[in-house]
Design a protein around this motif. Structure first.
Motif, PDB file in Angstrom:
ATOM      1  N   PRO A   1       0.820  -1.219   0.046  1.00 33.10           N
ATOM      2  CA  PRO A   1      -0.059  -0.001  -0.149  1.00 33.10           C
ATOM      3  C   PRO A   1       0.714   1.363  -0.010  1.00 33.10           C
ATOM      4  N   ALA A   2       0.582   2.162  -0.687  1.00 34.68           N
ATOM      5  CA  ALA A   2       1.289   3.328  -0.939  1.00 34.68           C
ATOM      6  C   ALA A   2       1.361   4.103   0.504  1.00 34.68           C
ATOM      7  N   PHE A   3       0.751   4.296   1.561  1.00 33.53           N
ATOM      8  CA  PHE A   3       0.978   4.719   2.700  1.00 33.53           C
ATOM      9  C   PHE A   3       2.012   4.167   3.291  1.00 33.53           C
ATOM     10  N   ARG A   4       2.459   2.965   3.310  1.00 33.23           N
ATOM     11  CA  ARG A   4       3.394   2.462   3.938  1.00 33.23           C
ATOM     12  C   ARG A   4       4.795   2.744   3.114  1.00 33.23           C
ATOM     13  N   TRP A   5       4.766   2.598   1.853  1.00 38.29           N
ATOM     14  CA  TRP A   5       5.819   3.130   0.964  1.00 38.29           C
ATOM     15  C   TRP A   5       6.171   4.415   1.225  1.00 38.29           C
ATOM     16  N   ILE A   6       5.333   5.372   1.217  1.00 35.49           N
ATOM     17  CA  ILE A   6       5.454   6.647   1.638  1.00 35.49           C
ATOM     18  C   ILE A   6       6.486   7.120   3.069  1.00 35.49           C
TER      19      ILE A   6
ATOM     20  N   ALA B   1      -7.707   8.564  29.169  1.00 34.66           N
ATOM     21  CA  ALA B   1      -6.121   8.335  28.494  1.00 34.66           C
ATOM     22  C   ALA B   1      -6.150   7.154  27.913  1.00 34.66           C
ATOM     23  N   CYS B   2      -6.818   6.071  28.203  1.00 39.06           N
ATOM     24  CA  CYS B   2      -6.869   4.937  27.606  1.00 39.06           C
ATOM     25  C   CYS B   2      -7.425   4.890  26.263  1.00 39.06           C
ATOM     26  N   ALA B   3      -8.382   5.821  25.972  1.00 33.39           N
ATOM     27  CA  ALA B   3      -8.892   5.825  24.560  1.00 33.39           C
ATOM     28  C   ALA B   3      -8.152   6.800  23.628  1.00 33.39           C
ATOM     29  N   LYS B   4      -7.631   7.978  24.357  1.00 31.38           N
ATOM     30  CA  LYS B   4      -6.842   8.811  23.549  1.00 31.38           C
ATOM     31  C   LYS B   4      -5.174   8.013  23.023  1.00 31.38           C
ATOM     32  N   GLU B   5      -4.821   7.154  24.008  1.00 32.08           N
ATOM     33  CA  GLU B   5      -3.445   6.196  23.672  1.00 32.08           C
ATOM     34  C   GLU B   5      -4.048   5.424  22.385  1.00 32.08           C
ATOM     35  N   ALA B   6      -5.314   5.104  22.191  1.00 31.32           N
ATOM     36  CA  ALA B   6      -5.501   4.114  21.167  1.00 31.32           C
ATOM     37  C   ALA B   6      -5.564   5.155  19.850  1.00 31.32           C
ATOM     38  N   PHE B   7      -6.136   6.167  20.199  1.00 27.93           N
ATOM     39  CA  PHE B   7      -5.981   7.180  18.898  1.00 27.93           C
ATOM     40  C   PHE B   7      -4.643   7.565  18.530  1.00 27.93           C
ATOM     41  N   ARG B   8      -3.556   7.677  19.422  1.00 27.32           N
ATOM     42  CA  ARG B   8      -2.232   8.108  19.226  1.00 27.32           C
ATOM     43  C   ARG B   8      -1.630   6.858  18.266  1.00 27.32           C
ATOM     44  N   LEU B   9      -1.766   5.731  19.017  1.00 25.35           N
ATOM     45  CA  LEU B   9      -1.019   4.323  18.351  1.00 25.35           C
ATOM     46  C   LEU B   9      -1.708   3.846  17.271  1.00 25.35           C
ATOM     47  N   HIS B  10      -3.065   3.860  17.460  1.00 26.48           N
ATOM     48  CA  HIS B  10      -3.766   3.046  16.411  1.00 26.48           C
ATOM     49  C   HIS B  10      -4.965   3.829  15.488  1.00 26.48           C
TER      50      HIS B  10
ATOM     51  N   VAL C   1      -7.164   5.826   9.991  1.00 26.00           N
ATOM     52  CA  VAL C   1      -6.406   5.918   8.605  1.00 26.00           C
ATOM     53  C   VAL C   1      -5.116   6.465   8.876  1.00 26.00           C
ATOM     54  N   PRO C   2      -4.252   6.182   7.910  1.00 27.86           N
ATOM     55  CA  PRO C   2      -2.633   6.991   7.926  1.00 27.86           C
ATOM     56  C   PRO C   2      -2.711   8.112   8.037  1.00 27.86           C
ATOM     57  N   PHE C   3      -3.410   8.971   6.921  1.00 29.17           N
ATOM     58  CA  PHE C   3      -3.489  10.100   6.741  1.00 29.17           C
ATOM     59  C   PHE C   3      -4.769  11.258   7.170  1.00 29.17           C
ATOM     60  N   ASN C   4      -4.472  12.287   7.658  1.00 32.90           N
ATOM     61  CA  ASN C   4      -5.734  13.243   7.928  1.00 32.90           C
ATOM     62  C   ASN C   4      -6.170  13.727   6.368  1.00 32.90           C
ATOM     63  N   VAL C   5      -7.555  14.207   6.372  1.00 32.80           N
ATOM     64  CA  VAL C   5      -8.167  14.579   5.139  1.00 32.80           C
ATOM     65  C   VAL C   5      -7.088  15.891   4.495  1.00 32.80           C
ATOM     66  N   PRO C   6      -6.892  15.662   3.066  1.00 33.51           N
ATOM     67  CA  PRO C   6      -6.074  16.534   2.499  1.00 33.51           C
ATOM     68  C   PRO C   6      -6.317  18.017   2.861  1.00 33.51           C
TER      69      PRO C   6
ATOM     70  N   VAL D   1      -1.491  18.831   1.583  1.00 32.06           N
ATOM     71  CA  VAL D   1      -0.557  18.690   2.749  1.00 32.06           C
ATOM     72  C   VAL D   1      -1.493  17.593   3.370  1.00 32.06           C
ATOM     73  N   LEU D   2      -0.763  16.236   3.508  1.00 29.74           N
ATOM     74  CA  LEU D   2      -1.371  15.229   4.239  1.00 29.74           C
ATOM     75  C   LEU D   2      -0.577  15.190   5.479  1.00 29.74           C
ATOM     76  N   LEU D   3      -1.257  15.555   6.638  1.00 29.22           N
ATOM     77  CA  LEU D   3      -0.576  15.223   7.851  1.00 29.22           C
ATOM     78  C   LEU D   3      -0.581  13.830   8.417  1.00 29.22           C
ATOM     79  N   SER D   4       0.325  13.342   8.462  1.00 29.41           N
ATOM     80  CA  SER D   4       0.417  11.832   8.944  1.00 29.41           C
ATOM     81  C   SER D   4      -0.218  11.589  10.284  1.00 29.41           C
ATOM     82  N   ARG D   5      -1.250  10.618  10.407  1.00 27.59           N
ATOM     83  CA  ARG D   5      -1.804  10.555  11.710  1.00 27.59           C
ATOM     84  C   ARG D   5      -0.972   9.205  12.322  1.00 27.59           C
ATOM     85  N   LEU D   6      -0.325   8.515  11.394  1.00 26.50           N
ATOM     86  CA  LEU D   6       0.479   7.572  11.654  1.00 26.50           C
ATOM     87  C   LEU D   6       1.958   7.887  12.220  1.00 26.50           C
ATOM     88  N   GLY D   7       2.260   8.815  11.255  1.00 27.06           N
ATOM     89  CA  GLY D   7       3.663   9.513  11.565  1.00 27.06           C
ATOM     90  C   GLY D   7       3.827  10.551  12.800  1.00 27.06           C
ATOM     91  N   LEU D   8       2.727  11.337  12.951  1.00 30.87           N
ATOM     92  CA  LEU D   8       2.864  11.986  14.223  1.00 30.87           C
ATOM     93  C   LEU D   8       2.725  11.209  15.535  1.00 30.87           C
TER      94      LEU D   8
END
Ligand code: HEM
Length: 529
Positions: free
Chosen positions: A60-65, A374-383, A386-391, A411-418
């Motif tokens: 998938p493109a997001f992993r390649w990027i 905090a448990c819910a927020k940590e799930a949003f951070r780590l998992h 989708v990999p990117f925010n809406v463009p 501009v695609l802010l990376s949810r995964l990368g951040l």
């Protein structure tokens, strides 16, 4: 006289040459001073198509990027796709430059086939480019659908679905056919789908549902359609960037998306048509849900504010916005917590202290459940779902992070990368809810306006559904944890497999876990009666 004239003439020419030379020199100096910075590091690919061939080879493109960015050690990059510069970002400092410092410039969305199909020609808030239609639909959402008054008005409907969810899980625990095993993905998606349908249409099921309260054929098809749209909208499809190739539908995205939209609209549009008819016939007189509110909105001249097509498109969008993030975060959070019993134990302790075991946790308790949040927020951070925010698309040439960002860049802010940036987060791949508790007295919130992670984003295009989205996520997690003792299935497997799917970011296999009631029996019996 003649000689003087010649000297004057020569002097004049010399002066002219000197001023000309000075002008050129000044221009050169100016140029060196204001030399345009370069684009962020990246790949331009081939003429016309840009990086598409490379992307097709590396799905998938997001992993390649993300791999590419790691290899060249950058937190901002630039890939050319067709005519567009696509700029992924994994640094919070740069993310803030785009969504805070240059918020106005980056407040638009791309012209992309997938978004155009989903929003029926850009009728809705998420997908519309910056302009009057976006302003109108966003205003409708913020002041009518998601206002604090509306949130209070819809409280009863949210309670009904939180109760229904407990009843559904309880029945599975008690069933002789399931051995106490529960598919948490089905439960979480069922709850979010039910809640969205209840808020909008005042009904949980399009059909009759299943006897145990689970999703019927209709709800399964509806949810499948919603998740398919979510996967393909802004899904780096070829026709989004090379519109002249749309007819060929080389990657199949167009056909998949059109079918998914059709299957969702099949259920929703008939409900909407029936309801509009009821209002027109005078059969319906009081507003009971979001659909009634949308139908009855009037402009300054007392003419309906929204066309039926706008209502239909906006309701698809609300479904897309409300279902995926909460259900995905809760499934991951519970899976992580089962593997780290100390965390699960601490969350249970907090619930026992704040709520006890004599009644079900309610939305009014959530402000006191900091650890749960905090448990819910940590799930949003780590998992993130989708990999990117809406463009976000730039409306003019800009310099950001010292790089040149041309007008029209996406501009695609990376949810995964951040969320997994090792410069920002210690042990970024470890699920550690404590990291969100700054001190005992400050309340944990699921949004991060400083963009160290991206849950609801921020700025002009930031999510207007923070309160509803946070409530849904936290109450779902809190109810599941309070209502049942969770453990890995007793089949020799001591841990839940936390592998992420290769093609997207959901858990590779649905979370199936053992559940046993942990509250006083009368709490469940009340729900069954
Ligand atoms: C946990 C639940 C939710 C999460 C994590 C979430 C997250 C997001 C994110 C990341 C964006 C993109 C922001 C950007 O472009 O920078 C967004 C936009 C949006 N969200 Fe949510 N959202 C959630 C729930 C909801 C709900 C329940 C609604 C409404 C019913 C909603 C409505 C919207 C809308 C309309 C936009 C587009 C705003 C615009 O473009 O102006 N969201 N959301």
């Amino acid at each position: 006289m003649e000689i003087n004239k010649t000297i004057l003439y020569i002097n004049f020419l010399a002066l002219l040459a000197l001023s000309f030379a000075t002008m050129i020199l000044n221009k050169r100096l100016r140029l060196t001073k204001t030399t345009i910075p370069s684009l962020p590091p990246g790949l331009m690919g081939y003429p016309i198509v840009g990086c598409f061939p490379e992307m097709m080879k590396n799905k998938p493109a997001f992993r390649w990027i993300h791999r590419f960015m790691q290899e060249i050690n950058t937190e901002i990059a630039c890939f050319r796709l067709g005519n567009a510069y696509v700029i992924p970002v994994t640094s919070p400092e740069l993310a803030r430059e785009f969504l805070k410092k240059h918020d106005v410039i980056f407040a638009s969305r791309p012209d992309a086939l997938s978004a155009k199909l989903t929003s029926n020609g850009y009728l809705t808030a998420i997908f519309s480019p910056n302009g009057d239609q976006w302003k109108k639909m966003r205003r409708v959402l913020t002041s009518e659908v998601l206002s604090p008054a509306m949130h209070r008005w819809l409280y009863g409907k949210r309670c009904e679905e939180a109760d229904h969810m407990i009843r559904y899980v309880y029945k599975q625990c008690q069933s002789q056919f399931t051995d106490g095993l529960v598919n948490v993905r089905v439960v979480a998606q069922h709850y979010c789908g039910n809640l969205a349908r209840k808020l909008i249409f005042s009904k949980r099921f399009f059909g009759t549902g299943m006897e145990d309260g689970g999703p019927g054929v209709e709800e399964k098809e509806h949810l499948h359609g919603i998740f398919t749209i979510l996967k393909y909208v802004y899904g780096l499809g070829i026709a989004d960037y090379l519109p002249w190739l749309e007819v060929l539908d080389l990657d199949g995205h167009k056909t998949i998306l059109k079918n998914a939209i059709k299957s969702v609209r099949k259920y929703q549009d008939s409900e909407i048509d029936k309801r509009v008819d009821m209002w027109q016939q005078g059969i319906r007189k009081t507003e009971e849900d979001v659909l009634d509110v949308l139908i009855n909105l009037k402009d300054a001249n007392n003419i309906p504010l929204l066309s039926i097509e706008e209502i239909k498109a906006e309701i698809i969008e609300i479904m897309l916005a409300a279902i995926d993030n909460p259900s995905n975060a809760v499934e991951w959070a519970l899976a992580e917590m089962i593997n780290q019993p100390d965390i699960l134990h601490r969350a249970c302790q907090e619930l026992d202290q704040v709520v006890g075991r004599d009644r079900l946790v309610d939305e009014s308790d959530l402000s006191k459940l900091n650890y749960m949040k905090a448990c819910a927020k940590e799930a949003f951070r780590l998992h993130p779902m989708v990999p990117f925010n809406v463009p976000h698309v730039s409306s003019k040439d800009t310099i950001a992070g010292g790089y040149f960002i041309p007008k029209g860049s996406q501009v695609l802010l990376s949810r995964l990368g951040l969320g997994r940036n090792p410069r920002i987060w210690e042990d970024p791949l470890v699920y550690k809810p404590e990291r969100h508790i700054v001190n005992k007295n400050s309340e944990v919130v699921l949004v991060d306006h400083e963009l160290h992670m991206l849950s609801f984003s921020t700025g002009r295009r930031g999510c207007p559904g923070i309160v509803l989205g946070s409530t849904m996520t936290t109450i779902l997690l809190a109810r599941l944890i309070q209502g049942f003792n969770w453990s890995a299935p007793p089949n020799g497997q001591s841990n839940i497999d936390l592998t992420e799917s290769e093609g997207d970011m959901v858990k590779a296999t649905p979370l199936i876990a053992h559940a046993a009631p942990r509250l006083e029996p009368h709490v469940y019996l009340k729900l069954l009666s």
